[in-house]
Design a protein around this motif. Sequence first.
Motif, PDB file in Angstrom:
ATOM      1  N   ALA A 135       0.780  -1.201   0.006  1.00 33.07           N
ATOM      2  CA  ALA A 135       0.028   0.042   0.070  1.00 33.07           C
ATOM      3  C   ALA A 135       1.009   1.145  -0.061  1.00 33.07           C
ATOM      4  O   ALA A 135       1.881   1.394   0.665  1.00 33.07           O
ATOM      5  N   ILE A 136       0.395   2.403  -0.721  1.00 35.83           N
ATOM      6  CA  ILE A 136       0.944   3.557  -0.972  1.00 35.83           C
ATOM      7  C   ILE A 136       0.222   4.636  -0.551  1.00 35.83           C
ATOM      8  O   ILE A 136      -1.026   4.552  -1.321  1.00 35.83           O
ATOM      9  N   CYS A 137       0.488   5.375   0.244  1.00 38.17           N
ATOM     10  CA  CYS A 137      -0.567   6.704   0.636  1.00 38.17           C
ATOM     11  C   CYS A 137       0.080   7.796  -0.026  1.00 38.17           C
ATOM     12  O   CYS A 137       1.104   8.312   0.348  1.00 38.17           O
ATOM     13  N   VAL A 138      -0.663   8.551  -0.746  1.00 44.52           N
ATOM     14  CA  VAL A 138      -0.454   9.918  -1.199  1.00 44.52           C
ATOM     15  C   VAL A 138      -1.154  11.005  -0.272  1.00 44.52           C
ATOM     16  O   VAL A 138      -2.332  10.878  -0.262  1.00 44.52           O
ATOM     17  N   PHE A 139      -0.462  11.525   0.495  1.00 47.97           N
ATOM     18  CA  PHE A 139      -1.219  12.688   1.439  1.00 47.97           C
ATOM     19  C   PHE A 139      -0.940  14.091   0.513  1.00 47.97           C
ATOM     20  O   PHE A 139       0.132  14.584   0.326  1.00 47.97           O
ATOM     21  N   THR A 140      -1.949  14.772   0.467  1.00 44.43           N
ATOM     22  CA  THR A 140      -1.854  16.098  -0.243  1.00 44.43           C
ATOM     23  C   THR A 140      -2.597  17.302   0.362  1.00 44.43           C
ATOM     24  O   THR A 140      -3.731  17.201   0.645  1.00 44.43           O
ATOM     25  N   ALA A 141      -2.057  18.293   0.200  1.00 38.37           N
ATOM     26  CA  ALA A 141      -2.751  19.547   0.822  1.00 38.37           C
ATOM     27  C   ALA A 141      -2.855  20.591  -0.072  1.00 38.37           C
ATOM     28  O   ALA A 141      -1.951  20.873  -1.047  1.00 38.37           O
ATOM     29  N   GLN A 142      -3.971  21.182  -0.063  1.00 35.04           N
ATOM     30  CA  GLN A 142      -4.147  22.199  -1.073  1.00 35.04           C
ATOM     31  C   GLN A 142      -4.855  23.627  -0.384  1.00 35.04           C
ATOM     32  O   GLN A 142      -5.703  23.423   0.294  1.00 35.04           O
ATOM     33  N   TYR A 143      -4.699  24.705  -1.043  1.00 33.49           N
ATOM     34  CA  TYR A 143      -5.236  26.010  -0.496  1.00 33.49           C
ATOM     35  C   TYR A 143      -5.572  26.829  -1.723  1.00 33.49           C
ATOM     36  O   TYR A 143      -4.528  26.902  -2.727  1.00 33.49           O
TER      37      TYR A 143
END
Length: 243
Positions: free
Chosen positions: A208-216
Amino acid sequence: MHSKIRSGLLAVILVSILSSATLLQENGAPVVQIIAPQGNMQFTWGQYVPFRIRVIDNEDGNSEYEEILSQEVIMTVHYFSDSLEVQENLNEGQSSHFDILSWMGASNCFTCHNAKAKLIGPSFLQIAERYAHQGDAVEYLSQKVTQGTTGTWGSQIMPAQPHLSSEGLKKAIQWILKNGSRQDFNYFTGLEGAFKTPAKIEGFEDRAICVFTAQYTDHGLENVPGSAKKGIDSIVLSRRQDH
């Protein structure tokens, strides 16, 4: 006579200079930085992962000084079993989620609703599980949100939201019905907190690979429609293998 002509020419030149300056003015994109977790960190199923986001925007301000509205900072947590899918998501897949989530954040939807857990109102997971297979769900739920309701989820009142655009609301409901019950996808708002990885995801036992993304998305220039810009940052986490 000549003095009046000169004054008129100077006025025209001044207006031209001011107009050019206005045209040249441009909104800078916000800078979004994931402070925690660190990239390449390994996670396990059922683990709490603290997060912290920093946002700096020339027009809106600095999150360190509490000048950024935390509910407008959106994070997505997306799990994959293949590294090729990860790259595709980083290149193309994020915008389809963030456009809707940003609209919901700006519309204060997250004041009463969470993704997976009940807040004041039902979670989007609960809404998707109840209505995803109902043929008229989009129209039915749009009417409930616009007019308000009570008794559907206990005694809690859903205040009327007549100010929301019909198009934006229907797109948000469609998105919730499609994505609300997904095990491999979650989202949050805020500048700091923690998210919990799932206990398990069917089909992800080996890897499993997790992509954690933040956007404003900033507020753009005053009186300049369409000038808002986005800032985004992503990190990739991998699941620690059991021994």
